[in-house]
Design a protein around this motif. Structure first.
Motif, PDB file in Angstrom:
ATOM      1  N   SER A  13      38.199  34.355  41.025  1.00 35.58           N
ATOM      2  CA  SER A  13      39.210  35.315  41.445  1.00 35.58           C
ATOM      3  C   SER A  13      39.509  36.268  40.310  1.00 35.58           C
ATOM      4  O   SER A  13      39.268  35.954  39.135  1.00 35.58           O
TER       5      SER A  13
ATOM      6  N   ARG B 274      49.859  31.058  46.808  1.00 35.05           N
ATOM      7  CA  ARG B 274      48.743  30.513  46.045  1.00 35.05           C
ATOM      8  C   ARG B 274      47.698  29.885  46.950  1.00 35.05           C
ATOM      9  O   ARG B 274      47.180  28.795  46.689  1.00 35.05           O
ATOM     10  N   SER B 275      47.419  30.569  48.009  1.00 34.61           N
ATOM     11  CA  SER B 275      46.388  30.203  48.963  1.00 34.61           C
ATOM     12  C   SER B 275      45.846  31.500  49.538  1.00 34.61           C
ATOM     13  O   SER B 275      46.412  32.570  49.323  1.00 34.61           O
TER      14      SER B 275
ATOM     15  N   SER C 220      44.749  36.166  47.572  1.00 31.98           N
ATOM     16  CA  SER C 220      45.685  35.079  47.289  1.00 31.98           C
ATOM     17  C   SER C 220      46.905  35.640  46.561  1.00 31.98           C
ATOM     18  O   SER C 220      46.760  36.362  45.576  1.00 31.98           O
TER      19      SER C 220
ATOM     20  N   TYR D 135      45.819  38.115  43.647  1.00 28.74           N
ATOM     21  CA  TYR D 135      44.500  37.977  43.079  1.00 28.74           C
ATOM     22  C   TYR D 135      43.501  38.023  44.225  1.00 28.74           C
ATOM     23  O   TYR D 135      43.795  37.617  45.349  1.00 28.74           O
TER      24      TYR D 135
ATOM     25  N   TYR E  46      39.108  34.662  36.655  1.00 28.48           N
ATOM     26  CA  TYR E  46      39.110  33.192  36.605  1.00 28.48           C
ATOM     27  C   TYR E  46      37.925  32.716  37.438  1.00 28.48           C
ATOM     28  O   TYR E  46      37.688  33.224  38.532  1.00 28.48           O
ATOM     29  N   TYR E  47      37.206  31.740  36.895  1.00 27.49           N
ATOM     30  CA  TYR E  47      35.979  31.298  37.537  1.00 27.49           C
ATOM     31  C   TYR E  47      35.994  29.796  37.783  1.00 27.49           C
ATOM     32  O   TYR E  47      36.623  29.024  37.068  1.00 27.49           O
TER      33      TYR E  47
ATOM     34  N   PRO F 135      34.678  26.493  37.069  1.00 25.19           N
ATOM     35  CA  PRO F 135      33.992  26.047  35.839  1.00 25.19           C
ATOM     36  C   PRO F 135      32.544  25.614  36.065  1.00 25.19           C
ATOM     37  O   PRO F 135      31.719  25.723  35.158  1.00 25.19           O
TER      38      PRO F 135
ATOM     39  N   VAL G 278      49.541  35.115  44.046  1.00 24.75           N
ATOM     40  CA  VAL G 278      49.698  34.190  42.929  1.00 24.75           C
ATOM     41  C   VAL G 278      51.061  34.287  42.277  1.00 24.75           C
ATOM     42  O   VAL G 278      51.594  33.296  41.774  1.00 24.75           O
TER      43      VAL G 278
ATOM     44  N   TRP H 123      35.105  27.651  46.125  1.00 26.97           N
ATOM     45  CA  TRP H 123      35.695  28.794  45.426  1.00 26.97           C
ATOM     46  C   TRP H 123      34.784  29.195  44.268  1.00 26.97           C
ATOM     47  O   TRP H 123      34.368  28.347  43.478  1.00 26.97           O
TER      48      TRP H 123
ATOM     49  N   ILE I 196      34.695  33.241  47.894  1.00 24.11           N
ATOM     50  CA  ILE I 196      34.469  31.863  48.334  1.00 24.11           C
ATOM     51  C   ILE I 196      33.144  31.853  49.079  1.00 24.11           C
ATOM     52  O   ILE I 196      32.849  32.796  49.817  1.00 24.11           O
TER      53      ILE I 196
END
Lengths: 107, 124
Positions: free
Chosen positions: B52, B109-110, B100, B35, B60-61, B63, B102, B49, B39
């Motif tokens: 992504s 996942r970083s 990242s 992904y 994905y945002y 929130p 995923v 963040w 940032i």
């Protein structure tokens, strides 16, 4: 939302010291915790992923550990190049959150 | 070797729309294990963040930011973009794009690769 509480915000140490930085998550995140080093004017650099895995090329004096929702970055035998700002970052359900950062200063 | 490069305006007026692009080179952009994210870092402050997306366009945002942010991808150009509407002075920051991993057998996942960042100033 998962929040990350990182401490301390500032840490003073000398070359050769061993230091630890802690991050606590507000809920369980398994092992999905990473640590970054950032120097002024540079992008963050990944040091540790999945709580305790050393990124390729990162010196072995950096290590990470986990206990429940508390995560620790330890730097043993500090070198001059290690004085920087450190951030933790969690991953959960496709979202990421960074800790507030810890500035590691020369004493 | 993977490289990410941000591009866009360095100065935007309040209430206008900010548009940034990240160009990916040196690796397959269409690998579904990765992904691509944005940032930001206000001057002298920490990392935040923004969001992504996958090369397939799944987004994905954060929130707390989602109402003003849209991410999109152009696989033909190996690029992904950030659109930020109605910017404020508080949106002045260094904006980074990053990768990242995923999915896969052992995802990190970083964010393992970062662009150099682009400073965006919101001011009239």
């Amino acid at each position: 939302d998962i929040q990350m509480t990182q401490s301390p915000s500032t840490l003073s140490a000398s070359v050769g010291d061993s230091v630890s930085i802690t991050c606590r998550a507000t809920q369980t995140i398994g092992s999905w915790l990473a640590w970054y080093q950032q120097k002024p004017g540079k992008a963050p650099k990944l040091l540790i992923y999945k709580a305790s895995n050393l990124e390729t090329g990162v010196p072995s004096r950096f290590s990470g550990s986990a206990s429940g929702t508390e995560f620790t970055l330890t730097i043993s035998s500090l070198q001059p190049d290690d004085f920087a700002t450190y951030y933790c970052q969690q991953y959960h359900s496709y979202t990421y959150t960074f800790g507030q950062g810890t500035k590691l200063e020369i004493k | 070797q993977l490289q990410l490069q941000e591009s866009g305006p360095g100065l935007v007026k309040p209430s206008e729309t900010l548009s940034l692009t990240c160009t990916v080179s040196g690796a397959s952009f269409s690998n579904n294990n990765y992904y691509w994210g944005w940032i930001r870092q206000p001057p002298g402050k920490g990392l935040e963040w923004i969001g992504s997306l996958s090369s397939g366009g799944t987004t994905y945002y954060n929130p707390s930011l989602t109402s003003r942010v849209t991410l999109s991808v152009d696989t033909s150009k190996n690029q992904f973009s950030l659109i930020w509407t109605s910017v404020h002075a508080a949106d002045t920051a260094l904006y980074y794009c990053a990768r990242s991993e995923v999915w896969g057998s052992s995802p990190k996942r970083s964010f393992d690769s970062w662009g150099q960042g682009i400073l965006v100033t919101v001011s009239s």
